[in-house]
Design a protein around this motif. Structure first.
Motif, mmCIF file in Angstrom:
data_model
loop_
_atom_site.group_PDB
_atom_site.id
_atom_site.type_symbol
_atom_site.label_atom_id
_atom_site.label_comp_id
_atom_site.label_asym_id
_atom_site.label_seq_id
_atom_site.Cartn_x
_atom_site.Cartn_y
_atom_site.Cartn_z
ATOM 1 N N GLY A 133 0.794 -1.221 0.000
ATOM 2 C CA GLY A 133 0.000 0.000 0.000
ATOM 3 C C GLY A 133 0.825 1.268 0.000
ATOM 4 O O GLY A 133 0.375 2.307 0.464
ATOM 5 N N LYS A 134 2.014 1.215 -0.558
ATOM 6 C CA LYS A 134 2.927 2.365 -0.560
ATOM 7 C C LYS A 134 3.041 2.963 -1.959
ATOM 8 O O LYS A 134 3.332 2.258 -2.919
ATOM 9 C CB LYS A 134 4.334 1.927 -0.108
ATOM 10 C CG LYS A 134 4.381 1.250 1.239
ATOM 11 C CD LYS A 134 4.292 2.230 2.353
ATOM 12 C CE LYS A 134 4.447 1.488 3.678
ATOM 13 N NZ LYS A 134 3.993 2.203 4.785
ATOM 14 N N TYR A 135 2.793 4.255 -2.037
ATOM 15 C CA TYR A 135 2.988 4.981 -3.296
ATOM 16 C C TYR A 135 4.448 5.386 -3.394
ATOM 17 O O TYR A 135 5.075 5.721 -2.397
ATOM 18 C CB TYR A 135 2.129 6.250 -3.342
ATOM 19 C CG TYR A 135 0.643 5.977 -3.282
ATOM 20 C CD1 TYR A 135 -0.035 5.526 -4.409
ATOM 21 C CD2 TYR A 135 -0.072 6.174 -2.116
ATOM 22 C CE1 TYR A 135 -1.405 5.285 -4.371
ATOM 23 C CE2 TYR A 135 -1.438 5.928 -2.064
ATOM 24 C CZ TYR A 135 -2.095 5.481 -3.186
ATOM 25 O OH TYR A 135 -3.438 5.245 -3.139
ATOM 26 N N GLU A 136 5.002 5.350 -4.624
ATOM 27 C CA GLU A 136 6.370 5.793 -4.865
ATOM 28 C C GLU A 136 6.408 6.653 -6.119
ATOM 29 O O GLU A 136 5.689 6.387 -7.086
ATOM 30 C CB GLU A 136 7.311 4.597 -5.064
ATOM 31 C CG GLU A 136 7.699 3.894 -3.799
ATOM 32 C CD GLU A 136 8.759 2.822 -4.042
ATOM 33 O OE1 GLU A 136 9.288 2.717 -5.179
ATOM 34 O OE2 GLU A 136 9.049 2.091 -3.092
ATOM 35 N N ILE A 137 7.271 7.643 -6.074
ATOM 36 C CA ILE A 137 7.475 8.491 -7.247
ATOM 37 C C ILE A 137 7.890 7.585 -8.408
ATOM 38 O O ILE A 137 8.704 6.682 -8.250
ATOM 39 C CB ILE A 137 8.577 9.554 -6.975
ATOM 40 C CG1 ILE A 137 8.205 10.430 -5.774
ATOM 41 C CG2 ILE A 137 8.854 10.392 -8.224
ATOM 42 C CD1 ILE A 137 6.923 11.221 -5.929
ATOM 43 N N ALA A 142 -1.946 3.255 -13.387
ATOM 44 C CA ALA A 142 -2.558 1.934 -13.195
ATOM 45 C C ALA A 142 -2.118 1.309 -11.870
ATOM 46 O O ALA A 142 -2.941 0.736 -11.145
ATOM 47 C CB ALA A 142 -2.197 1.012 -14.364
ATOM 48 N N VAL A 143 -0.832 1.442 -11.546
ATOM 49 C CA VAL A 143 -0.317 0.898 -10.283
ATOM 50 C C VAL A 143 -0.945 1.647 -9.107
ATOM 51 O O VAL A 143 -1.367 1.040 -8.118
ATOM 52 C CB VAL A 143 1.227 0.965 -10.237
ATOM 53 C CG1 VAL A 143 1.746 0.640 -8.842
ATOM 54 C CG2 VAL A 143 1.829 0.016 -11.258
ATOM 55 N N CYS A 144 -1.049 2.955 -9.199
ATOM 56 C CA CYS A 144 -1.637 3.758 -8.125
ATOM 57 C C CYS A 144 -3.109 3.401 -7.918
ATOM 58 O O CYS A 144 -3.581 3.367 -6.779
ATOM 59 C CB CYS A 144 -1.476 5.244 -8.406
ATOM 60 S SG CYS A 144 0.253 5.790 -8.319
ATOM 61 N N LYS A 145 -3.827 3.106 -9.012
ATOM 62 C CA LYS A 145 -5.225 2.681 -8.888
ATOM 63 C C LYS A 145 -5.336 1.346 -8.161
ATOM 64 O O LYS A 145 -6.297 1.109 -7.437
ATOM 65 C CB LYS A 145 -5.876 2.567 -10.271
ATOM 66 C CG LYS A 145 -6.320 3.884 -10.835
ATOM 67 C CD LYS A 145 -7.026 3.680 -12.170
ATOM 68 C CE LYS A 145 -7.392 5.021 -12.783
ATOM 69 N NZ LYS A 145 -8.003 4.876 -14.106
ATOM 70 N N GLU A 146 -4.351 0.473 -8.334
ATOM 71 C CA GLU A 146 -4.351 -0.824 -7.629
ATOM 72 C C GLU A 146 -4.240 -0.615 -6.120
ATOM 73 O O GLU A 146 -4.817 -1.354 -5.339
ATOM 74 C CB GLU A 146 -3.191 -1.713 -8.105
ATOM 75 C CG GLU A 146 -3.296 -2.194 -9.522
ATOM 76 C CD GLU A 146 -4.242 -3.371 -9.720
ATOM 77 O OE1 GLU A 146 -4.837 -3.864 -8.737
ATOM 78 O OE2 GLU A 146 -4.383 -3.788 -10.877
ATOM 79 N N ILE A 147 -3.497 0.403 -5.716
ATOM 80 C CA ILE A 147 -3.299 0.681 -4.286
ATOM 81 C C ILE A 147 -4.518 1.383 -3.697
ATOM 82 O O ILE A 147 -4.941 1.074 -2.588
ATOM 83 C CB ILE A 147 -2.031 1.539 -4.067
ATOM 84 C CG1 ILE A 147 -0.792 0.777 -4.536
ATOM 85 C CG2 ILE A 147 -1.904 1.946 -2.604
ATOM 86 C CD1 ILE A 147 0.483 1.610 -4.565
ATOM 87 N N ALA A 148 -5.078 2.322 -4.441
ATOM 88 C CA ALA A 148 -6.157 3.172 -3.926
ATOM 89 C C ALA A 148 -7.485 2.435 -3.869
ATOM 90 O O ALA A 148 -7.821 1.664 -4.754
ATOM 91 C CB ALA A 148 -6.302 4.410 -4.803
ATOM 92 N N PHE A 178 0.437 13.708 -11.063
ATOM 93 C CA PHE A 178 0.999 12.982 -12.200
ATOM 94 C C PHE A 178 1.409 13.947 -13.303
ATOM 95 O O PHE A 178 0.748 14.942 -13.553
ATOM 96 C CB PHE A 178 -0.041 12.005 -12.785
ATOM 97 C CG PHE A 178 -0.416 10.897 -11.855
ATOM 98 C CD1 PHE A 178 0.303 9.719 -11.822
ATOM 99 C CD2 PHE A 178 -1.511 11.028 -10.999
ATOM 100 C CE1 PHE A 178 -0.041 8.689 -10.968
ATOM 101 C CE2 PHE A 178 -1.870 10.008 -10.142
ATOM 102 C CZ PHE A 178 -1.137 8.837 -10.120
ATOM 103 N N SER A 179 2.509 13.593 -13.952
ATOM 104 C CA SER A 179 2.920 14.253 -15.180
ATOM 105 C C SER A 179 2.890 13.154 -16.228
ATOM 106 O O SER A 179 3.661 12.189 -16.155
ATOM 107 C CB SER A 179 4.329 14.837 -15.040
ATOM 108 O OG SER A 179 4.720 15.451 -16.248
ATOM 109 N N GLY A 180 1.969 13.272 -17.158
ATOM 110 C CA GLY A 180 1.756 12.168 -18.106
ATOM 111 C C GLY A 180 1.174 10.994 -17.330
ATOM 112 O O GLY A 180 0.184 11.125 -16.619
ATOM 113 N N ASP A 181 1.841 9.849 -17.430
ATOM 114 C CA ASP A 181 1.369 8.647 -16.736
ATOM 115 C C ASP A 181 2.180 8.361 -15.465
ATOM 116 O O ASP A 181 1.927 7.371 -14.782
ATOM 117 C CB ASP A 181 1.450 7.439 -17.693
ATOM 118 C CG ASP A 181 0.789 6.201 -17.096
ATOM 119 O OD1 ASP A 181 -0.349 6.315 -16.594
ATOM 120 O OD2 ASP A 181 1.430 5.120 -17.101
#
Length: 189
Positions: A133-137, A142-148, A178-181
């Motif tokens: 559940g950790k976001y990283e720069i 798509a990965v962020c949606k999996e966490i959220a 986000f910048s782009g994707d």
């Protein structure tokens, strides 16, 4: 009713056992405080006796004596009704235990399948980050949606996007930029 077994319950435990030795039917009865009640439907005055030959009289509406759903937490109830309730309760408890055991077996299997799906889609390293559940720069949308658990787009331009997210693990909002994707900034509220 004569000859029927009764049990006196307190907190759903049997405190004493009684046998009905006499019955009379009336349209009213006097409670233990001396008040006379007129009841719609017939009322039975049951004379009960325990093993110590103590007798007592209790008054029931006839419909209550045979009521299979009668609450037996406190008071006198037919022994067969009490035993029926106990049997149903034991069966429900056993079924609940079986459901819990099945769920406990199912959860690790579902978690393993979820991890395998994520690993196949994003690779092992990213799958572990998602599960943590950790976001990283640098993460993709798509990965962020999996966490959220919940994503709300707050601002969107041609090149950038800002999300307000709530994760499964933490209910407080986090802002993702986000910048782009690619994720470029993380701000906790």
């Amino acid at each position: 009713m004569t000859g029927q077994d009764f049990v006196h319950c307190k907190n759903k435990e049997v405190k004493s056992e009684w046998k009905c030795i006499d019955v009379s039917v009336a349209k009213d009865f006097i409670d233990e405080y001396g008040y006379i009640y007129l009841i719609t439907g017939e009322t039975a005055a049951l004379v009960l006796q325990n093993k110590q030959d103590t007798t007592l009289q209790i008054n029931y509406r006839l419909v209550d004596i045979f009521d299979e759903i009668r609450d037996y937490d406190e008071g006198m109830v037919l022994k067969k009704t009490y035993l029926s309730h106990e049997k149903k309760l034991a069966l429900r408890k056993q079924q609940e235990k079986q459901k819990i055991a099945l769920n406990e077996q199912q959860i690790p299997k579902e978690q393993a399948q979820h991890k395998q799906r994520l690993t196949t889609k994003y690779g092992a390293t990213m799958a572990n980050k998602i599960l943590a559940g950790k976001y990283e720069i640098g993460m993709s949308k798509a990965v962020c949606k999996e966490i959220a658990a919940q994503v709300m787009v707050v601002e969107k331009t041609a090149a950038t996007e800002t999300w307000q997210v709530r994760s499964y693990w933490n209910g407080s909002p986090t802002y993702l930029y986000f910048s782009g994707d690619k994720l470029v900034k993380i701000a906790k509220n």
